[in-house]
Motif scaffolding. Structure first.
Motif, PDB file in Angstrom:
ATOM      1  N   TRP A   1      -4.626  -3.851  -6.489  1.00 45.17           N
ATOM      2  CA  TRP A   1      -4.424  -2.570  -5.872  1.00 45.17           C
ATOM      3  C   TRP A   1      -3.889  -1.572  -6.791  1.00 45.17           C
ATOM      4  O   TRP A   1      -4.135  -0.516  -6.530  1.00 45.17           O
ATOM      5  CB  TRP A   1      -3.503  -2.934  -4.411  1.00 45.17           C
ATOM      6  CG  TRP A   1      -3.420  -1.695  -3.608  1.00 45.17           C
ATOM      7  CD1 TRP A   1      -2.458  -0.955  -3.422  1.00 45.17           C
ATOM      8  CD2 TRP A   1      -4.584  -1.575  -2.714  1.00 45.17           C
ATOM      9  NE1 TRP A   1      -2.707   0.026  -2.762  1.00 45.17           N
ATOM     10  CE2 TRP A   1      -4.078  -0.195  -2.253  1.00 45.17           C
ATOM     11  CE3 TRP A   1      -5.774  -1.536  -2.784  1.00 45.17           C
ATOM     12  CZ2 TRP A   1      -4.941   0.604  -1.246  1.00 45.17           C
ATOM     13  CZ3 TRP A   1      -6.613  -0.972  -1.756  1.00 45.17           C
ATOM     14  CH2 TRP A   1      -5.996   0.217  -1.126  1.00 45.17           C
TER      15      TRP A   1
ATOM     16  N   HIS B   1       0.728  -1.321   0.065  1.00 53.87           N
ATOM     17  CA  HIS B   1      -0.258   0.059   0.060  1.00 53.87           C
ATOM     18  C   HIS B   1       0.985   1.115   0.045  1.00 53.87           C
ATOM     19  O   HIS B   1       0.654   2.273  -0.927  1.00 53.87           O
ATOM     20  CB  HIS B   1      -0.841   0.126   1.298  1.00 53.87           C
ATOM     21  CG  HIS B   1      -1.881  -1.070   1.376  1.00 53.87           C
ATOM     22  ND1 HIS B   1      -3.045  -0.844   2.039  1.00 53.87           N
ATOM     23  CD2 HIS B   1      -2.277  -1.894  -0.041  1.00 53.87           C
ATOM     24  CE1 HIS B   1      -3.887  -2.175   1.633  1.00 53.87           C
ATOM     25  NE2 HIS B   1      -3.394  -2.635   0.725  1.00 53.87           N
TER      26      HIS B   1
ATOM     27  N   PRO C   1       3.212   1.195  -4.148  1.00 53.29           N
ATOM     28  CA  PRO C   1       2.489   0.309  -4.956  1.00 53.29           C
ATOM     29  C   PRO C   1       3.192   0.564  -6.374  1.00 53.29           C
ATOM     30  O   PRO C   1       3.378  -0.471  -7.482  1.00 53.29           O
ATOM     31  CB  PRO C   1       1.359   0.941  -5.220  1.00 53.29           C
ATOM     32  CG  PRO C   1       1.383   2.180  -4.728  1.00 53.29           C
ATOM     33  CD  PRO C   1       2.277   2.209  -3.624  1.00 53.29           C
TER      34      PRO C   1
END
Length: 222
Positions: free
Chosen positions: A174, A132, A135
């Motif tokens: 993500w 996170h 990325p």
């Protein structure tokens, strides 16, 4: 109200008591007693692993959450005051509220296989937070296993068992969620593709189309 998927409810004395988040649908309520405010949260829909890990309805009890009660009250004041910049303030406060709601789910251990269950595991937590936070990095399974403090085979096994997908699969998903948000904000396609580690705008477009069924250029504001 009918289009809201996040509703804050008050206790009998008018103070915030509960926030309910309807994960897979809107609340469908025309009106309800004790509603402080209602809002619509858009986190890239069901493709977002944060949402996929939640039950269909999340009830966040605020009775012992003094700071979060104050946060809900401030959001209500901003919404009712309609002052300059109110929507920006509400958006930012709403992000904080959602993070606290997710933390509550993790701490209560109410999640099954999925991202939140992975975040609740201290070893996988380190690897997921690293994804996170960075990325854009060209992560490998070995890199993430080292961050987690696990052998490569144990990391891959544990990640798949708890999160429900491979580490690289989660990383790709993500990146695309973040990229979609940037495209909707108006960022250039080539800049977004570089930002999230794609070799070219063409490869990013192919991955985006496969995930969302449309080219990223179709989502950019005109």
């Amino acid at each position: 109200m009918p289009d809201a998927n996040l509703v804050a409810f008050a206790a009998a004395d008018g103070t915030p008591a509960r926030v309910t988040f309807y994960v897979s649908k809107n609340c469908g309520l025309e009106e309800a007693a004790g509603v402080i405010f209602s809002a619509h949260v858009d986190w890239s829909g069901p493709a977002n692993p944060l949402l996929a890990a939640l039950p269909a309805q999340v009830d966040f009890d605020l009775t012992t959450q003094e700071d979060t009660r104050a946060l809900v009250s401030l959001m209500s004041e901003e919404a009712r005051g309609n002052r300059c910049g109110a929507q920006t303030v509400i958006n930012r406060l709403g992000e904080v509220l959602m993070v606290r709601l997710l933390r509550d789910q993790i701490e209560r251990g109410t999640t099954e296989a999925g991202l939140l269950a992975g975040m609740a595991d201290p070893r996988l937590h380190r690897a997921i937070v690293s994804i996170h936070d960075h990325p854009e990095r060209l992560w490998s399974n070995a890199d993430l296993a080292e961050v987690a403090g696990l052998s490569l085979s144990r990391f891959a096994e544990l990640f798949g068992q708890i999160v429900g997908e491979t580490p690289m699969g989660y990383l790709r998903r993500w990146r695309l969620i973040l990229a979609r948000q940037d495209v909707l904000r108006g960022d250039r396609i080539d800049a977004v593709s570089r930002r999230y580690g794609y070799g070219s705008a063409e490869s990013f477009t192919r991955a985006f189309r496969k995930a969302y069924g449309t080219a990223p250029s179709a989502l950019r504001p005109s």
